[in-house]
Design an enzyme around this catalytic site. Structure first.
Site, PDB file in Angstrom:
ATOM      1  N   HIS A  96       0.814  -1.212   0.000  1.00 10.45           N
ATOM      2  CA  HIS A  96       0.000   0.000   0.000  1.00 10.45           C
ATOM      3  C   HIS A  96       0.853   1.269   0.000  1.00 10.45           C
ATOM      4  CE1 HIS A  96      -3.546  -2.435   1.909  1.00 10.45           C
ATOM      5  NE2 HIS A  96      -3.219  -2.840   0.700  1.00 10.45           N
ATOM      6  N   HIS A 153      -9.139  -2.173  -5.512  1.00  7.89           N
ATOM      7  CA  HIS A 153      -8.059  -2.478  -4.571  1.00  7.89           C
ATOM      8  C   HIS A 153      -7.042  -3.425  -5.196  1.00  7.89           C
ATOM      9  CE1 HIS A 153      -6.066  -2.643  -0.715  1.00  7.89           C
ATOM     10  NE2 HIS A 153      -5.871  -3.931  -0.964  1.00  7.89           N
ATOM     11  N   ASP A 195      -3.042  -2.828  -5.344  1.00 10.48           N
ATOM     12  CA  ASP A 195      -2.003  -3.793  -4.981  1.00 10.48           C
ATOM     13  C   ASP A 195      -1.026  -4.011  -6.144  1.00 10.48           C
ATOM     14  OD1 ASP A 195      -2.895  -4.233  -2.406  1.00 10.48           O
ATOM     15  OD2 ASP A 195      -3.967  -6.087  -2.882  1.00 10.48           O
ATOM     16  N   HIS A 234      -0.914 -11.098  -5.540  1.00 15.64           N
ATOM     17  CA  HIS A 234       0.485 -10.736  -5.335  1.00 15.64           C
ATOM     18  C   HIS A 234       1.448 -11.717  -5.996  1.00 15.64           C
ATOM     19  CE1 HIS A 234      -0.590  -7.538  -2.627  1.00 15.64           C
ATOM     20  NE2 HIS A 234      -1.221  -8.357  -1.804  1.00 15.64           N
TER      21      HIS A 234
END
Length: 314
Positions: free
Chosen positions: A80, A237, A241, A264
């Site tokens: 973040h 979001h 990321d 991720h």
């Protein structure tokens, strides 16, 4: 369309909170850094300062968050703060931290973006270098994965699909502009499902999670007070990321990134795949500094660059 000069922040500014997974107090300070420094985490231990470059070389884990580490320490949940820096076009900064996890704040990148704005953004004397994709690159597993394609301008198209009435299939297209990041991406919060929370706690994770920093979906709605910040906050979001994870490349990319049900692990695999395929990109801008650094990083001398006049817009 793009700032031609590298950028840092004008002054040091700090924030405190708790780590999302550790639940421990954490303080970070963002400070100016010189040209070609990149983004570097620092932690003081007694009289010694440990450092860790925000780089794919230092990636340690991508389970639920992005972890980097070197020189005897690691930093959890970096995505973040890195997203805020990268989304606002900051190339060089020090992130001083007194724990091993970046504070969760409200679960988004907005508090960090607001701190950066308060600190001020400072253009530096050295021009930026961009990595321009000329051939497609893809990583993934079945229907899940992420690609980067040649394009005139940076762009992200991201799709998610969850079996929940408030999420289902969502697609968001992000034009890589600072104003779009601040208005439409930075405020999107991390999210979880109620049936996952106890499993996380049993593993010692999510200890700092709360309805103040995580959207928690029940079977039929959300457990947080108030509404979602955006109807498609979840996919936004994921874009947030991704931007943070892309910062581990250490250079801004010109290409169209297309993600589907990714995360991720695939984000960082894409960063590594870019470095592993130098034939798929060229450098745009002043060549000498980044060519030598990237050649060393990927272990080959087959790195080339195209100089661009300072007045050019990509």
């Amino acid at each position: 369309m793009f700032m031609q000069q590298q950028q840092t922040i004008e002054q040091t500014i700090s924030a405190s909170g708790v780590g999302l997974h550790s639940g421990r107090p954490s303080k970070v300070s963002l400070s100016p850094a010189p040209v070609d420094n990149g983004i570097v985490f620092r932690r003081k231990v007694n009289s010694h300062v440990e450092t860790c470059q925000a780089s794919i070389r230092n990636l340690r884990s991508t389970e639920l968050c992005t972890v980097v580490g070197s020189n005897g320490f690691q930093i959890q949940t970096t995505e973040h703060v890195l997203s805020a820096l990268w989304g606002l076009g900051i190339d060089n900064a020090f992130i001083d931290i007194d724990s091993e996890e970046v504070p969760a704040m409200d679960g988004s990148a907005a508090p960090f973006a607001q701190l950066i704005r308060l600190a001020g953004i400072l253009p530096q004397e050295r021009p930026k270098t961009y990595l321009k994709i000329v051939e497609p690159i893809h990583v993934g597993d079945g229907d899940r994965g992420i690609s980067i394609l040649p394009a005139l301008f940076p762009k992200i198209t991201y799709t998610i699909d969850y079996d929940h009435e408030l999420i289902q299939e969502q697609t968001y297209e992000h034009e890589w502009l600072t104003a779009d990041f601040e208005a439409n991406i930075a405020h999107a919060r991390t999210f979880a499902f109620s049936h996952e929370v106890e499993a996380l706690w049993a593993r010692g994770l999510g200890q700092g999670g709360s309805l103040d920093n995580t959207i928690v979906f029940s079977d039929t709605g959300i457990m947080n007070e108030g509404a979602l910040r955006f109807p498609d906050e979840c996919v936004r979001h994921k874009v947030l990321d991704l931007i943070g994870d892309l910062s581990l490349l250490g250079i801004h990319v010109i290409g169209h990134i297309v993600g589907k049900c990714s995360g991720h692990r695939f984000h960082t695999q894409l960063v590594q795949a870019i470095l592993d395929n130098p034939e798929a990109w060229t450098l745009v801008g002043p060549p000498e500094k980044h060519v030598s650094e990237l050649a060393d990083l990927i272990g080959t001398d087959d790195v080339h660059a195209v100089p661009v006049p300072a007045s050019a817009a990509f």
